[in-house]
Design a protein around this motif. Structure first.
Motif, PDB file in Angstrom:
ATOM      1  N   GLY A 182      31.453  -1.369  77.578  1.00 16.55           N
ATOM      2  CA  GLY A 182      30.855  -0.375  76.860  1.00 16.55           C
ATOM      3  C   GLY A 182      31.582  -0.715  75.669  1.00 16.55           C
ATOM      4  N   LYS A 183      32.064  -1.812  75.284  1.00 17.33           N
ATOM      5  CA  LYS A 183      32.693  -1.981  74.181  1.00 17.33           C
ATOM      6  C   LYS A 183      31.618  -2.749  73.221  1.00 17.33           C
ATOM      7  N   VAL A 184      31.353  -2.222  72.028  1.00 16.82           N
ATOM      8  CA  VAL A 184      30.512  -2.874  71.245  1.00 16.82           C
ATOM      9  C   VAL A 184      30.684  -4.345  70.826  1.00 16.82           C
ATOM     10  N   THR A 185      29.922  -5.280  70.823  1.00 16.95           N
ATOM     11  CA  THR A 185      30.126  -6.832  70.409  1.00 16.95           C
ATOM     12  C   THR A 185      29.196  -7.031  69.262  1.00 16.95           C
ATOM     13  N   HIS A 186      28.048  -6.556  69.249  1.00 19.12           N
ATOM     14  CA  HIS A 186      27.064  -7.048  68.160  1.00 19.12           C
ATOM     15  C   HIS A 186      26.202  -5.801  67.939  1.00 19.12           C
ATOM     16  N   VAL A 187      25.559  -5.763  66.557  1.00 17.47           N
ATOM     17  CA  VAL A 187      24.570  -4.674  66.170  1.00 17.47           C
ATOM     18  C   VAL A 187      23.572  -5.273  65.164  1.00 17.47           C
ATOM     19  N   GLU A 188      22.611  -4.988  65.527  1.00 14.65           N
ATOM     20  CA  GLU A 188      21.251  -5.289  64.525  1.00 14.65           C
ATOM     21  C   GLU A 188      20.540  -4.137  63.851  1.00 14.65           C
ATOM     22  N   LEU A 189      20.318  -4.232  62.865  1.00 17.50           N
ATOM     23  CA  LEU A 189      19.787  -3.028  61.988  1.00 17.50           C
ATOM     24  C   LEU A 189      18.133  -3.643  61.405  1.00 17.50           C
ATOM     25  N   ARG A 190      17.496  -2.999  61.552  1.00 11.96           N
ATOM     26  CA  ARG A 190      15.975  -3.470  60.897  1.00 11.96           C
ATOM     27  C   ARG A 190      15.165  -2.344  60.516  1.00 11.96           C
ATOM     28  N   LYS A 191      13.993  -2.919  59.853  1.00 13.99           N
ATOM     29  CA  LYS A 191      13.035  -2.101  59.293  1.00 13.99           C
ATOM     30  C   LYS A 191      11.778  -2.475  59.485  1.00 13.99           C
ATOM     31  N   ARG A 192      10.943  -1.941  59.954  1.00 12.24           N
ATOM     32  CA  ARG A 192       9.309  -2.564  60.125  1.00 12.24           C
ATOM     33  C   ARG A 192       9.565  -3.863  60.621  1.00 12.24           C
ATOM     34  N   GLY A 193      10.213  -4.137  61.700  1.00 12.80           N
ATOM     35  CA  GLY A 193      10.322  -5.238  62.463  1.00 12.80           C
ATOM     36  C   GLY A 193      11.123  -6.672  61.737  1.00 12.80           C
ATOM     37  N   SER A 194      11.548  -6.433  60.549  1.00 10.89           N
ATOM     38  CA  SER A 194      12.271  -7.208  59.813  1.00 10.89           C
ATOM     39  C   SER A 194      13.958  -7.061  59.827  1.00 10.89           C
ATOM     40  N   LYS A 195      14.611  -8.080  60.673  1.00 20.74           N
ATOM     41  CA  LYS A 195      16.020  -7.832  60.697  1.00 20.74           C
ATOM     42  C   LYS A 195      16.795  -7.828  59.142  1.00 20.74           C
ATOM     43  N   LEU A 196      17.439  -7.007  58.917  1.00 19.66           N
ATOM     44  CA  LEU A 196      18.201  -6.860  57.773  1.00 19.66           C
ATOM     45  C   LEU A 196      19.595  -7.011  58.013  1.00 19.66           C
ATOM     46  N   VAL A 197      20.146  -6.274  58.868  1.00 20.97           N
ATOM     47  CA  VAL A 197      21.669  -6.463  58.847  1.00 20.97           C
ATOM     48  C   VAL A 197      22.124  -6.797  60.259  1.00 20.97           C
ATOM     49  N   GLU A 198      23.180  -7.747  60.453  1.00 20.56           N
ATOM     50  CA  GLU A 198      23.734  -8.112  61.695  1.00 20.56           C
ATOM     51  C   GLU A 198      25.236  -7.940  61.631  1.00 20.56           C
ATOM     52  N   CYS A 199      25.764  -7.200  62.415  1.00 22.62           N
ATOM     53  CA  CYS A 199      27.295  -6.973  62.413  1.00 22.62           C
ATOM     54  C   CYS A 199      28.036  -7.379  63.849  1.00 22.62           C
ATOM     55  N   ASP A 200      29.074  -7.932  63.727  1.00 16.72           N
ATOM     56  CA  ASP A 200      29.903  -8.539  64.929  1.00 16.72           C
ATOM     57  C   ASP A 200      31.168  -7.626  64.770  1.00 16.72           C
ATOM     58  N   LEU A 201      31.806  -7.352  66.020  1.00 21.99           N
ATOM     59  CA  LEU A 201      33.129  -6.943  66.349  1.00 21.99           C
ATOM     60  C   LEU A 201      34.101  -7.645  65.542  1.00 21.99           C
ATOM     61  N   ILE A 202      35.180  -7.262  64.614  1.00 22.18           N
ATOM     62  CA  ILE A 202      36.274  -7.913  64.011  1.00 22.18           C
ATOM     63  C   ILE A 202      37.173  -8.209  65.224  1.00 22.18           C
ATOM     64  N   PRO A 203      37.725  -9.361  65.494  1.00 19.96           N
ATOM     65  CA  PRO A 203      38.514  -9.622  66.540  1.00 19.96           C
ATOM     66  C   PRO A 203      40.015  -8.809  66.566  1.00 19.96           C
TER      67      PRO A 203
END
Length: 272
Positions: free
Chosen positions: A251-272
């Motif tokens: 259950g530890k987050v590894t990756h996040v994507e944020l979108r609007k109207r189907g367009s990927k705007l932001v991608e985030c990855d966990l800091i090691p």
């Protein structure tokens, strides 16, 4: 009363679509974030999950699936079997044992499973569940008229009585798995700018940098799991934003994507 199946997509077809979509690396139920991610001060959430060991990730899925589906049993075989057969009932016990004709399976042994809520215009949230177990795909779906149907292999049946739609969000049922606070590196796809941001899920809200999502008002709320391997959680808001979160087996987050109207705007990855 006309059979609901004539007015809705068959449960087993929905199950196949949901599982095939969920299993793709890039296929997510998402739709979006607005601007570049900043990193303001955020409310805190537990960094560790002492309750995680006690969380039964199968419980919400089995609670939604359980029932004696003994009404309007029909063949899903294509083309239809020319020889009439006695079909059903399709029974799922509270502990996850499924039986439909000669088919038996323990849903807890499923290799892929999903649970989702879709909020209708009326405000009702309709529940759907899929489980891939052994060589079968089992699916359950609620409809606006209170009908609840289940299908597996070539059999599809409905509950004899109508049900009230589920009201608890997927987050509410999996808060013990999802609640967390982490630091992430986020990249804006438009500006190509990267910066660090706090990621928090707590008290019914997801916040990452400047973006916030009320998890109790999502139009679509969806969790998919591959037990012992990974989880994914996604949602879409009424204002057409969305997110997709990937988590490891614990259950530890590894990756996040944020979108609007189907367009990927932001991608985030966990800091090691």
């Amino acid at each position: 009363m006309p059979k609901p199946r004539r007015r809705h997509a068959p449960v087993i077809c929905l199950a196949v679509l949901m599982l095939l979509t969920a299993c793709g690396d890039k296929a997510r139920q998402v739709a979006a974030a607005d601007d570049a991610v900043a990193a303001p001060a955020l409310p805190t959430a537990p960094a560790s999950k002492p309750e995680e060991a006690r969380l039964d990730v199968w419980a919400p899925i089995l609670a939604a699936a359980a029932g004696n589906y003994a009404t309007q049993c029909e063949s899903m075989q294509i083309p239809p079997d020319p020889v009439p057969k006695k079909l059903g009932p399709l029974i799922v016990t509270a502990d996850g044992m499924m039986r439909a004709g000669s088919i038996t399976a323990d849903l807890r042994r499923g290799t892929v499973a999903s649970i989702g809520l879709s909020r209708e215009v009326s405000g009702e949230s309709l529940l759907s569940v899929t489980v891939y177990v052994d060589k079968y795909i089992f699916g359950v779906h609620e409809f606006q008229d209170g009908v609840k149907r289940a299908g597996v292999a070539e059999i599809e049946c409905r509950l004899a009585t109508k049900v009230r739609p589920g009201t608890r969000s997927i987050y509410a049922q999996y808060a013990g798995l999802l609640d967390a606070k982490n630091r992430m590196t986020c990249r804006n796809r438009k500006t190509r700018k990267s910066e660090q941001a706090d990621y928090v899920i707590a008290n019914g809200a997801l916040t990452i940098g400047a973006q916030s999502y009320d998890l109790s008002t999502l139009e679509h709320d969806y969790l998919m799991m591959m037990p012992g391997k990974s989880f994914s959680y996604s949602g879409t808001t009424p204002d057409d934003r969305g997110f997709a979160i990937e988590l490891d087996a614990h259950g530890k987050v590894t990756h996040v994507e944020l979108r609007k109207r189907g367009s990927k705007l932001v991608e985030c990855d966990l800091i090691p």
